[in-house]
Scaffold this active site. Structure first.
Site, PDB file in Angstrom:
ATOM      1  N   ASP A 161       0.739  -1.367  -0.179  1.00  0.00           N
ATOM      2  CA  ASP A 161       0.227   0.116   0.040  1.00  0.00           C
ATOM      3  C   ASP A 161       0.767   1.238   0.118  1.00  0.00           C
ATOM      4  O   ASP A 161       0.672   2.086  -0.619  1.00  0.00           O
ATOM      5  CB  ASP A 161      -1.077  -0.071   1.233  1.00  0.00           C
ATOM      6  CG  ASP A 161      -1.651   1.329   1.365  1.00  0.00           C
ATOM      7  OD1 ASP A 161      -2.318   1.649   0.561  1.00  0.00           O
ATOM      8  OD2 ASP A 161      -1.447   2.242   2.439  1.00  0.00           O
ATOM      9  N   ARG A 168       0.708   6.604  -6.892  1.00  0.00           N
ATOM     10  CA  ARG A 168      -0.658   7.313  -6.926  1.00  0.00           C
ATOM     11  C   ARG A 168      -0.429   8.859  -6.743  1.00  0.00           C
ATOM     12  O   ARG A 168      -1.104   9.535  -7.567  1.00  0.00           O
ATOM     13  CB  ARG A 168      -1.614   7.002  -6.207  1.00  0.00           C
ATOM     14  CG  ARG A 168      -2.356   5.260  -6.450  1.00  0.00           C
ATOM     15  CD  ARG A 168      -3.316   4.948  -5.180  1.00  0.00           C
ATOM     16  NE  ARG A 168      -4.184   5.800  -4.852  1.00  0.00           N
ATOM     17  CZ  ARG A 168      -4.622   5.916  -3.766  1.00  0.00           C
ATOM     18  NH1 ARG A 168      -4.100   5.023  -2.827  1.00  0.00           N
ATOM     19  NH2 ARG A 168      -5.553   6.687  -3.319  1.00  0.00           N
ATOM     20  N   SER A 183      -6.703   1.051   0.555  1.00  0.00           N
ATOM     21  CA  SER A 183      -5.612   1.445   1.402  1.00  0.00           C
ATOM     22  C   SER A 183      -5.838   1.813   2.764  1.00  0.00           C
ATOM     23  O   SER A 183      -4.977   1.284   3.672  1.00  0.00           O
ATOM     24  CB  SER A 183      -5.140   2.955   0.948  1.00  0.00           C
ATOM     25  OG  SER A 183      -3.910   3.490   1.591  1.00  0.00           O
TER      26      SER A 183
END
Length: 434
Positions: A161, A168, A183
């Site tokens: 994550d 991201r 997440s």
């Protein structure tokens, strides 16, 4: 199995299997799938979404990428609380002691602030000596012996994550609902929680600005909980104005201590009592929500919640005299008060403006690793819907730098809208999703 085929499948609106998701997450974790392919896949997810089952499979794949904590040998139920971030949200500092004082052990892993949303660890570090870097053995021992822990999160929890979030952040895929939900949930499940209360904020001071988006996110995380065998409750709460009055690390710690004395701002007290009550209900420490509420109120009235907070501070090396005498907490050298320029009603207190201004004063970070000034911040003196007179205090800016103070005062003035027409107070909650 090839990464490119998984990217194409999601690009073409198809549903990925658990095996495909496991392959992709495992490959990314081991650096076998390059960043550019993961970025392409994340964009496909952003544009085309995921089913609840896909999102759950992604969550559990990220959980399996690192260590999974198990506290079942220490406590019978591990209940965790997560807030999606907000301005003036010092809820954990009050909720954890209340719940622990009611007989439900709380072992919470929290983070630091980034952006306009404050960090629980930064707040607690306003108390000299307080340690946020407990080892796993120290965490378990304190949970067993004291019944309350508030420490930093292990880097070994859901490391996939962490890698995915960093990617991201630089590829424009942060707003993806499945990626946000997985997440949050991957870290909570990896941390050993079998019951999770989610405080999903909505408004100008939240990442989910609309109630519709906040509800969708909460519903998705509740679905992940159900599909992964965890009990999850999602609460939609308001973040159009700061929660409570204080924004800034030491200022918020002082307000939390006031609340544990039963003297906190009304909205903050109510928020904490509602959240605490649901946590006790989830852990079956109370039969009804009313019973749980009564337990929480009693823990404040009899001083046991405050005593539990002191035990927490002492156990983690903090100087408890700062709890007994909050005036010892760091204080800014410069304080300027902003007053109303006219009679009227407070129609807006823009939470994001208040939060971002607090960061500019030094209370938060623009980048990870930036130093934090625990003394600075903003205290608002009213809430939306309040009637004010010309010259009455709206807010106080606490600073340690003249230039920063001047800029902050102007910005805080712009965060307030006072008009001649009366308006309703903002709701605390917009709904509960079970």
């Amino acid at each position: 199995m090839r990464a490119v085929d998984i990217i194409i499948k999601k690009r073409d609106h198809e549903v990925l299997t658990r095996e495909e998701i496991d392959f992709f997450v495992s490959g990314f974790s081991k650096n076998e799938i390059p960043d550019y392919q993961v970025a392409a896949w994340a964009m496909a997810v952003l544009l085309n979404g995921m089913t609840d089952q896909e999102t759950t499979d992604l969550t559990l794949a990220m959980v399996r990428s690192g260590e999974m904590l198990d506290f079942s040998h220490v406590v019978d139920t591990v209940v965790d609380k997560h807030s999606t971030g907000g301005v003036g949200d010092k809820t954990t500092l009050v909720v954890a002691p209340i719940v622990a004082a009611c007989g439900l052990p709380v072992g919470k892993m929290s983070g630091r602030g980034l952006g306009f949303s404050g960090g629980t660890l930064d707040k607690m570090e306003s108390i000299p000596g307080y340690r946020v870097d407990l080892t796993r053995d120290e965490f378990v021992r304190q949970l067993k012996e004291v019944g309350i822990v508030l420490s930093g999160q292990s880097a070994d929890l859901a490391p996939a994550d962490g890698k995915l979030y960093a990617l991201r952040d630089v590829t424009g895929t942060v707003p993806s609902m499945p990626l946000i939900a997985s997440s949050v949930m991957s870290k909570k499940i990896a941390a050993g929680a079998n019951a999770i209360l989610l405080d999903v904020k909505t408004g100008v001071g939240a990442f989910m600005e609309t109630e519709e988006d906040a509800r969708k996110l909460a519903e998705l995380m509740v679905a992940i909980g159900k599909l992964s065998g965890r009990k999850v409750i999602g609460m939609i709460s308001d973040m159009n104005q700061p929660l409570g009055f204080a924004v800034g690390n030491a200022l918020e710690v002082k307000e939390a201590i006031d609340a544990l004395h039963g003297e906190g701002p009304d909205d903050f007290m109510e928020h904490c009592l509602v959240v605490s009550s649901y946590m006790l209900l989830m852990a079956k420490r109370a039969e009804t929500l009313d019973d749980a509420r009564e337990m929480c109120e009693r823990s404040i009235a009899d001083g046991s919640a405050l005593e539990m907070f002191k035990k927490l501070v002492a156990a983690q090396g903090g100087d408890v005299s700062y709890v007994d005498h909050p005036e010892k907490l760091p204080q800014a050298s410069l304080v300027e008060t902003i007053t109303a320029s006219q009679d009227g009603f407070v129609q807006q207190i823009n939470a994001r403006e208040i939060g971002e201004t607090s960061v500019e004063l030094g209370a938060g970070r623009a980048r990870k690793g930036d130093p934090v000034d625990h003394a600075v911040g903003i205290v608002v003196h009213c809430k939306v819907g309040d009637a004010v007179k010309q010259g009455e205090e709206l807010a106080s800016v606490h600073a340690n730098d003249e230039a920063k103070l001047s800029a902050a005062v102007e910005r805080v003035k712009g965060a307030f809208v006072v008009g001649s027409e009366a308006c309703e107070p903002l709701p605390l909650f917009y709904g509960v999703i079970e």
